[in-house]
Design a protein around this motif. Structure first.
Motif, short mmCIF file in Angstrom:
data_model
loop_
_atom_site.label_atom_id
_atom_site.label_comp_id
_atom_site.label_asym_id
_atom_site.label_seq_id
_atom_site.Cartn_x
_atom_site.Cartn_y
_atom_site.Cartn_z
N ALA A 14 11.97 -10.91 1.17
CA ALA A 14 10.66 -10.27 1.19
C ALA A 14 9.56 -11.32 1.12
O ALA A 14 9.67 -12.30 0.38
CB ALA A 14 10.53 -9.30 0.01
N GLY A 15 8.54 -11.12 1.94
CA GLY A 15 7.45 -12.07 2.04
C GLY A 15 7.65 -13.10 3.14
O GLY A 15 6.71 -13.84 3.47
N SER A 63 1.68 0.95 9.31
CA SER A 63 2.57 0.30 8.35
C SER A 63 2.74 -1.20 8.59
O SER A 63 3.17 -1.93 7.69
CB SER A 63 3.93 0.98 8.35
OG SER A 63 4.52 0.92 9.64
N ARG A 67 0.13 -7.44 9.57
CA ARG A 67 1.31 -8.27 9.26
C ARG A 67 2.07 -8.66 10.53
O ARG A 67 2.65 -9.74 10.60
CB ARG A 67 2.25 -7.51 8.32
CG ARG A 67 1.63 -7.13 6.99
CD ARG A 67 2.68 -6.55 6.04
NE ARG A 67 3.26 -5.31 6.55
CZ ARG A 67 4.56 -5.13 6.75
NH1 ARG A 67 5.42 -6.10 6.53
NH2 ARG A 67 5.02 -3.96 7.21
N SER A 85 4.94 -11.51 6.26
CA SER A 85 4.87 -10.73 5.01
C SER A 85 5.83 -9.56 5.04
O SER A 85 5.47 -8.41 4.72
CB SER A 85 3.43 -10.24 4.78
OG SER A 85 2.54 -11.33 4.72
N LEU A 86 7.04 -9.83 5.41
CA LEU A 86 8.01 -8.76 5.57
C LEU A 86 8.35 -8.09 4.25
O LEU A 86 8.36 -8.74 3.19
CB LEU A 86 9.28 -9.30 6.23
CG LEU A 86 9.15 -9.52 7.74
CD1 LEU A 86 10.22 -10.47 8.26
CD2 LEU A 86 9.22 -8.19 8.47
N LYS A 87 8.62 -6.80 4.34
CA LYS A 87 8.94 -5.99 3.18
C LYS A 87 10.34 -5.37 3.37
O LYS A 87 10.78 -5.19 4.50
CB LYS A 87 7.93 -4.86 3.02
CG LYS A 87 6.48 -5.33 2.95
CD LYS A 87 5.54 -4.13 2.94
CE LYS A 87 4.09 -4.58 2.88
NZ LYS A 87 3.16 -3.41 2.87
N PRO A 88 11.00 -5.02 2.28
CA PRO A 88 12.32 -4.37 2.43
C PRO A 88 12.27 -3.13 3.31
O PRO A 88 13.24 -2.86 4.03
CB PRO A 88 12.69 -4.02 0.98
CG PRO A 88 12.00 -5.06 0.16
CD PRO A 88 10.69 -5.31 0.87
N GLU A 89 11.17 -2.42 3.30
CA GLU A 89 11.07 -1.21 4.13
C GLU A 89 10.92 -1.52 5.62
O GLU A 89 10.94 -0.60 6.44
CB GLU A 89 9.90 -0.33 3.67
CG GLU A 89 8.58 -1.04 3.52
CD GLU A 89 8.32 -1.47 2.08
OE1 GLU A 89 9.25 -1.98 1.41
OE2 GLU A 89 7.17 -1.30 1.62
N ASP A 90 10.80 -2.79 5.96
CA ASP A 90 10.80 -3.17 7.38
C ASP A 90 12.23 -3.30 7.92
O ASP A 90 12.42 -3.51 9.12
CB ASP A 90 10.07 -4.51 7.58
CG ASP A 90 8.60 -4.41 7.27
OD1 ASP A 90 8.06 -5.36 6.66
OD2 ASP A 90 7.97 -3.41 7.66
N VAL A 125 15.51 -7.23 5.44
CA VAL A 125 14.62 -7.87 4.49
C VAL A 125 15.13 -7.57 3.09
O VAL A 125 15.17 -6.41 2.68
CB VAL A 125 13.17 -7.39 4.65
CG1 VAL A 125 12.26 -8.17 3.71
CG2 VAL A 125 12.71 -7.56 6.10
N SER A 127 15.07 -7.79 -1.09
CA SER A 127 14.03 -7.80 -2.13
C SER A 127 14.29 -8.89 -3.16
O SER A 127 15.34 -9.51 -3.18
CB SER A 127 13.98 -6.43 -2.81
OG SER A 127 15.25 -6.11 -3.34
#
Length: 127
Positions: A14-15, A63, A67, A85-90, A125, A127
């Protein structure tokens, strides 16, 4: 007929950042509008980003706005999705899509707007 080959993807924390590329063949790339979609397990395919045939008009899902960046290199017949800035939900399988477009400035945010699809590439991604 347009053939699409995707590359990129993988596992990132993440990130972090990843870059996806989609190379098209079979038609003059400057007449091809492109898009990116993703599909997570158990969910429907959703719109991520799109560009018009010349790349002068773009659109992003809320969403990913701010980014992700979509861009194209007409000389290389390649569309790129830079994901920061990737997130787990990506986390999802990402697909590029293409359609032959006769309208400059027109992009398509629905899967129904596209006739050709890449094979998909996994983005995970953690966490």
């Amino acid at each position: 007929q347009v053939q699409l080959v995707e590359s990129g993807g993988g596992l990132v924390q993440a990130g972090g950042s990843l870059r996806l590329s989609c190379t098209a063949s079979g038609y003059t790339f400057s007449y091809v509008a492109m898009g990116w979609f993703r599909q997570a397990p158990g969910k429907e395919r959703e719109f991520v980003a799109a560009s018009s045939r010349g790349g002068d008009s773009t659109s992003y899902a809320d969403s990913v706005k701010g980014r992700f960046t979509i861009s194209r290199d007409n000389a290389k017949n390649t569309e790129t999705l830079q994901m920061n800035s990737l997130k787990p939900e990506d986390t999802a399988v990402y697909y590029c899509a293409a359609t032959i477009s006769y309208y400059s400035g027109q992009y398509y945010s629905s899967p129904r707007g596209y006739d050709y699809w890449g094979q998909g590439t996994q983005v995970t991604v953690s966490s």
